[in-house]
Design an enzyme around this catalytic site. Structure first.
Site, mmCIF file in Angstrom:
data_model
loop_
_atom_site.group_PDB
_atom_site.id
_atom_site.type_symbol
_atom_site.label_atom_id
_atom_site.label_comp_id
_atom_site.label_asym_id
_atom_site.label_seq_id
_atom_site.Cartn_x
_atom_site.Cartn_y
_atom_site.Cartn_z
ATOM 1 N N GLU A 46 -11.026 -1.861 -9.650
ATOM 2 C CA GLU A 46 -11.688 -2.594 -8.567
ATOM 3 C C GLU A 46 -12.919 -1.861 -8.055
ATOM 4 O O GLU A 46 -13.801 -2.468 -7.442
ATOM 5 C CB GLU A 46 -10.725 -2.846 -7.408
ATOM 6 C CG GLU A 46 -10.370 -1.623 -6.601
ATOM 7 C CD GLU A 46 -9.447 -1.933 -5.440
ATOM 8 O OE1 GLU A 46 -9.921 -1.907 -4.295
ATOM 9 O OE2 GLU A 46 -8.269 -2.206 -5.680
ATOM 10 N N ASP B 170 -13.370 -6.679 -9.920
ATOM 11 C CA ASP B 170 -13.592 -7.577 -8.791
ATOM 12 C C ASP B 170 -14.879 -8.341 -9.064
ATOM 13 O O ASP B 170 -15.959 -7.747 -9.155
ATOM 14 C CB ASP B 170 -13.688 -6.792 -7.480
ATOM 15 C CG ASP B 170 -13.659 -7.700 -6.266
ATOM 16 O OD1 ASP B 170 -14.492 -8.636 -6.209
ATOM 17 O OD2 ASP B 170 -12.820 -7.493 -5.379
ATOM 18 N N GLU C 146 -1.334 0.858 -8.976
ATOM 19 C CA GLU C 146 -2.767 0.577 -8.928
ATOM 20 C C GLU C 146 -3.547 1.748 -8.326
ATOM 21 O O GLU C 146 -3.128 2.334 -7.323
ATOM 22 C CB GLU C 146 -2.978 -0.682 -8.085
ATOM 23 C CG GLU C 146 -4.394 -1.201 -8.033
ATOM 24 C CD GLU C 146 -4.446 -2.575 -7.392
ATOM 25 O OE1 GLU C 146 -5.451 -2.854 -6.701
ATOM 26 O OE2 GLU C 146 -3.493 -3.366 -7.563
ATOM 27 N N ASP D 83 -0.156 0.136 -4.593
ATOM 28 C CA ASP D 83 -1.593 0.412 -4.680
ATOM 29 C C ASP D 83 -1.913 1.621 -3.813
ATOM 30 O O ASP D 83 -1.794 1.566 -2.584
ATOM 31 C CB ASP D 83 -2.365 -0.819 -4.190
ATOM 32 C CG ASP D 83 -3.874 -0.662 -4.278
ATOM 33 O OD1 ASP D 83 -4.341 0.396 -4.751
ATOM 34 O OD2 ASP D 83 -4.588 -1.599 -3.878
ATOM 35 N N LYS E 246 0.823 -1.201 0.000
ATOM 36 C CA LYS E 246 0.000 0.000 0.000
ATOM 37 C C LYS E 246 0.861 1.256 0.000
ATOM 38 O O LYS E 246 1.892 1.326 0.673
ATOM 39 C CB LYS E 246 -0.923 0.009 1.220
ATOM 40 C CG LYS E 246 -1.953 -1.104 1.195
ATOM 41 C CD LYS E 246 -2.865 -0.999 -0.009
ATOM 42 C CE LYS E 246 -3.884 -2.123 -0.048
ATOM 43 N NZ LYS E 246 -4.804 -1.998 -1.195
ATOM 44 N N GLU F 246 -4.538 -12.378 -6.951
ATOM 45 C CA GLU F 246 -4.280 -11.615 -5.745
ATOM 46 C C GLU F 246 -4.662 -12.436 -4.516
ATOM 47 O O GLU F 246 -5.773 -12.929 -4.404
ATOM 48 C CB GLU F 246 -5.077 -10.312 -5.744
ATOM 49 C CG GLU F 246 -4.844 -9.476 -4.507
ATOM 50 C CD GLU F 246 -5.431 -8.082 -4.606
ATOM 51 O OE1 GLU F 246 -5.005 -7.218 -3.814
ATOM 52 O OE2 GLU F 246 -6.297 -7.847 -5.471
ATOM 53 N N HIS G 283 -9.261 -8.243 -9.295
ATOM 54 C CA HIS G 283 -8.999 -7.859 -7.905
ATOM 55 C C HIS G 283 -9.716 -8.846 -6.996
ATOM 56 O O HIS G 283 -10.834 -9.273 -7.285
ATOM 57 C CB HIS G 283 -9.535 -6.443 -7.666
ATOM 58 C CG HIS G 283 -9.532 -6.006 -6.243
ATOM 59 N ND1 HIS G 283 -10.626 -6.166 -5.395
ATOM 60 C CD2 HIS G 283 -8.578 -5.410 -5.496
ATOM 61 C CE1 HIS G 283 -10.337 -5.678 -4.209
ATOM 62 N NE2 HIS G 283 -9.106 -5.215 -4.231
#
Length: 380
Positions: free
Chosen positions: A250, A273, A224, A198, A170, A333, A300
């Site tokens: 996502e 997703d 991301e 991300d 992250k 993922e 995702h």
């Protein structure tokens, strides 16, 4: 065979160690499973990606969607999908209505596979692969990590030692912090392990570009959600300015939302997703759309074993993009943050072998829910 009932199962558990991404702190993990039961006793499981919106989603599934499909043929997936989407179209082309629809659709695919005696990937057209390289999603911010980047570096290294060949961390905590955190992780894992970042749409385009340039020496696999999902032009600006692949989607919904991302050249990689964008039926259409425009599709996943199984079946059915003797790997993922629901909800968890997740081979999704565990996490 007819649909007899549709039930929502809201799940929640407290965390021992709260963690955060760029938008919020998590003190609990939640999930929302969907069970569709037929009058012949067959049933299927689905999942909705929901965070803390489960009360609204559970009500939508049971009070709005269930009455519309009771007595319907569960094998008529496309008919049911179109009916539910069109029913809320005037006020719900995105968001909770599509997310709720996703869980029902996944459950219907599970039923179809059980009726046919085939795994879902066969119903999607067959498997290009029976195992998928997994990457570890982690390195969320915890209190100890805020001022000590080595905490994130050690976590990343632990995933490499477990066999993962790529990790995603992250960012979105400010340019200076992000730069220190990412360099620390890259140094720890070395050059041979893939590293993705991300931001969870924490930045505007100018700031995202500045971060990408500050990390040019880190060999980032993809950046991301650099900007908010509504800012498609911002995505385009970031993509034009950086050599790093840009990923997103996502927080996007249905083929109609992805049409804009793809046709406007906003991303190199789309990340629908399955549990929010319309289920397996719709994500399959998004994947075809991406292939048509020569864009990679990397779903995702941030849920339980139901979400992981659905993603594995879809990824197994997707051709290499682009085709090659040595193709770019399809990636799954795998969230590694604390989540007792994810770890315990399946009777047999998704198998990992040398960093690859094995595609379930049983009928339907090929998974079995431990309903005693389910009840232990269930919210009223």
């Amino acid at each position: 065979m007819k649909i007899k009932s549709v039930a929502a199962y809201p799940l929640r558990c407290a965390l021992e160690q709260p963690f955060s991404y760029s938008q919020k702190w998590f003190k609990h993990r939640t999930a929302l499973l969907v069970k569709v039961v037929t009058d012949e006793g067959l049933y299927g499981w689905g999942e909705v990606f929901c965070h803390d919106a489960w009360p609204a989603l559970a009500a939508l599934i049971e009070r709005v969607y269930q009455p519309l499909i009771l007595g319907q043929d569960p094998l008529s997936r496309e008919v049911i999908w179109d009916k539910l989407y069109n029913w809320t179209r005037d006020y719900g082309q995105k968001g909770l209505t599509t997310a709720a629809l996703s869980g029902i659709d996944i459950a219907l695919w599970d039923i179809l596979g059980k009726v046919a005696g085939l795994p879902v990937y066969q119903l999607l057209g067959g498997a290009f692969r029976d195992r998928v390289q997994a990457y570890a999603t982690g390195m969320y911010l915890t209190e100890p990590a805020i001022d000590d980047p080595s905490v994130l570096a050690d976590e990343a290294l632990s995933y490499v030692e477990q066999g993962f060949k790529a990790v995603k961390m992250k960012v979105g905590f400010g340019l200076d912090r992000d730069t220190v955190y990412v360099h620390s992780v890259r140094e720890a894992i070395g050059d041979s392990t893939g590293l993705m970042i991300d931001a969870n749409h924490a930045y505007d385009a100018a700031t995202a570009i500045a971060l990408g340039r500050a990390l040019e020496d880190c060999d980032i696999g993809w950046f991301e959600e650099p900007v908010v999902p509504e800012d498609i032009e911002g995505y385009c600006r970031v993509r034009r300015a950086l050599d790093i692949s840009i990923a997103g989607g996502e927080a996007e919904f249905s083929r109609y939302g992805f049409r804009e991302l793809i046709s406007r050249g906003a991303v190199d990689i789309v990340q629908p997703d399955i549990c929010i964008t319309g289920g397996l039926s719709e994500t399959g259409k998004i994947a075809v759309l991406a292939q048509t425009w020569h864009v990679r599709c990397m779903p995702h996943v941030w849920g339980t074993g139901v979400a992981l199984a659905a993603a594995l079946h879809l990824i197994a059915s997707l051709p290499d993009q682009p085709p090659s003797l040595n193709p770019l790997p399809k990636l799954l993922e795998m969230d590694r943050t604390e989540n007792p629901i994810r770890e315990n909800i399946l009777v047999e968890p998704i198998q990992l072998v040398e960093g690859d997740a094995l595609v379930p081979q049983g009928p339907g999704l090929g998974i079995e829910i431990d309903e005693a565990v389910l009840e232990s996490f269930r919210q009223s």
